[in-house]
Design a protein around this motif. Structure first.
Motif, mmCIF file in Angstrom:
data_model
loop_
_atom_site.group_PDB
_atom_site.id
_atom_site.type_symbol
_atom_site.label_atom_id
_atom_site.label_comp_id
_atom_site.label_asym_id
_atom_site.label_seq_id
_atom_site.Cartn_x
_atom_site.Cartn_y
_atom_site.Cartn_z
ATOM 1 N N GLN A 1 40.095 34.352 33.212
ATOM 2 C CA GLN A 1 40.285 33.824 34.562
ATOM 3 C C GLN A 1 40.454 34.980 35.527
ATOM 4 O OE1 GLN A 1 43.603 31.016 34.293
ATOM 5 N NE2 GLN A 1 42.127 29.338 34.364
ATOM 6 N N LEU A 2 39.780 34.871 36.659
ATOM 7 C CA LEU A 2 39.876 35.884 37.712
ATOM 8 C C LEU A 2 40.414 35.206 38.964
ATOM 9 C CD1 LEU A 2 36.366 37.542 37.203
ATOM 10 C CD2 LEU A 2 38.554 38.316 36.288
ATOM 11 N N VAL A 3 41.483 35.741 39.498
ATOM 12 C CA VAL A 3 42.114 35.145 40.673
ATOM 13 C C VAL A 3 42.159 36.169 41.798
ATOM 14 C CG1 VAL A 3 44.162 34.038 41.602
ATOM 15 C CG2 VAL A 3 43.485 33.608 39.225
ATOM 16 N N GLU A 4 41.438 35.868 42.878
ATOM 17 C CA GLU A 4 41.389 36.772 44.023
ATOM 18 C C GLU A 4 42.491 36.439 45.028
ATOM 19 O OE1 GLU A 4 36.824 35.806 43.375
ATOM 20 O OE2 GLU A 4 38.672 34.648 43.501
ATOM 21 N N SER A 5 42.862 37.443 45.787
ATOM 22 C CA SER A 5 43.795 37.257 46.904
ATOM 23 C C SER A 5 43.553 38.361 47.919
ATOM 24 C CB SER A 5 45.242 37.284 46.412
ATOM 25 O OG SER A 5 45.540 38.520 45.804
ATOM 26 N N GLY A 6 44.075 38.166 49.124
ATOM 27 C CA GLY A 6 44.013 39.222 50.129
ATOM 28 C C GLY A 6 42.992 39.014 51.224
ATOM 29 N N GLY A 7 42.221 37.952 51.156
ATOM 30 C CA GLY A 7 41.266 37.705 52.229
ATOM 31 C C GLY A 7 41.970 37.296 53.510
ATOM 32 N N GLY A 8 41.204 37.170 54.592
ATOM 33 C CA GLY A 8 41.788 36.771 55.860
ATOM 34 C C GLY A 8 40.875 37.107 57.007
ATOM 35 N N SER B 1 43.052 37.514 33.732
ATOM 36 C CA SER B 1 43.909 37.047 32.643
ATOM 37 C C SER B 1 43.035 36.440 31.554
ATOM 38 C CB SER B 1 44.913 36.009 33.150
ATOM 39 O OG SER B 1 44.246 34.873 33.658
ATOM 40 N N GLY B 2 43.591 36.292 30.382
ATOM 41 C CA GLY B 2 42.860 35.716 29.266
ATOM 42 C C GLY B 2 42.352 36.761 28.299
ATOM 43 N N ARG B 3 42.195 37.987 28.770
ATOM 44 C CA ARG B 3 41.851 39.105 27.895
ATOM 45 C C ARG B 3 42.184 40.386 28.600
ATOM 46 N NH1 ARG B 3 35.637 40.749 27.307
ATOM 47 N NH2 ARG B 3 36.654 42.736 26.933
ATOM 48 N N THR B 4 42.357 41.432 27.837
ATOM 49 C CA THR B 4 42.588 42.754 28.403
ATOM 50 C C THR B 4 41.270 43.506 28.395
ATOM 51 O OG1 THR B 4 44.861 42.814 27.605
ATOM 52 C CG2 THR B 4 43.835 44.915 28.170
ATOM 53 N N GLY C 1 35.489 34.726 39.910
ATOM 54 C CA GLY C 1 36.624 34.102 40.565
ATOM 55 C C GLY C 1 36.157 33.024 41.523
ATOM 56 N N GLN C 2 37.108 32.391 42.187
ATOM 57 C CA GLN C 2 36.787 31.275 43.067
ATOM 58 C C GLN C 2 36.343 31.728 44.450
ATOM 59 O OE1 GLN C 2 39.801 32.367 42.506
ATOM 60 N NE2 GLN C 2 40.830 32.411 44.489
ATOM 61 N N GLY C 3 36.584 32.986 44.777
ATOM 62 C CA GLY C 3 36.173 33.534 46.061
ATOM 63 C C GLY C 3 37.299 33.532 47.083
ATOM 64 N N THR C 4 37.249 34.499 47.977
ATOM 65 C CA THR C 4 38.215 34.579 49.064
ATOM 66 C C THR C 4 37.472 34.935 50.349
ATOM 67 O OG1 THR C 4 40.324 35.578 49.779
ATOM 68 C CG2 THR C 4 38.782 37.032 48.631
ATOM 69 N N GLN C 5 37.822 34.246 51.426
ATOM 70 C CA GLN C 5 37.102 34.403 52.690
ATOM 71 C C GLN C 5 37.579 35.647 53.431
ATOM 72 O OE1 GLN C 5 34.573 32.340 54.171
ATOM 73 N NE2 GLN C 5 34.460 34.074 55.597
#
Length: 124
Positions: free
Chosen positions: A3-10, A25-28, A115-119
């Motif tokens: 799983q890939l989780v993005e953050s920090g867009g704006g 997450s889910g593997r190293t 990931g789901q994407g961040t705008q």
């Protein structure tokens, strides 16, 4: 399952900066690549930057060289995209991506996880 989780867009004005983060997450990841693509409205998704997880070798889209920097934190299994001197044409949804393979780094087909994407919106 990775799983890939993005953050920090704006939203930011032209010339400003943003930093995107992508936590895996889910593997190293001890090898392979993590990177970023983006998709602007009405356009195809395009490669932005990628980093080889073990060697740290980086590749960038020509139009972001000197403005964007990709970095990794192995301990946190996280990749970052520091974006500076942002331009309106950088406006897009930014996607984190990962793979254990070493194909064409600029091709979506070379990546296995997204990931789901961040705008990111840059106003003039």
């Amino acid at each position: 399952q990775v799983q890939l989780v993005e953050s920090g867009g704006g939203s930011v004005q032209a010339g400003g900066s943003l930093r995107l983060s992508c936590a895996a997450s889910g593997r190293t990841f001890s090898s392979g690549r993590l990177g970023w693509f983006r998709q602007a409205p009405g356009k195809e998704r395009e490669f932005v930057a990628v980093i080889n997880w073990s060697s740290g070798v980086r590749y960038y889209l020509d139009s972001v060289k000197g403005r964007f920097t990709i970095a990794r934190d192995n301990a946190k299994n996280t990749v970052y995209l520091q974006m500076s001197s942002l331009k309106p044409e950088d406006t897009a949804v930014y996607y984190c991506t990962a793979t254990s393979r070493f194909g064409d780094y600029a091709s979506e087909l070379s990546y296995d996880y997204w990931g789901q994407g961040t705008q990111v919106t840059v106003s003039s």
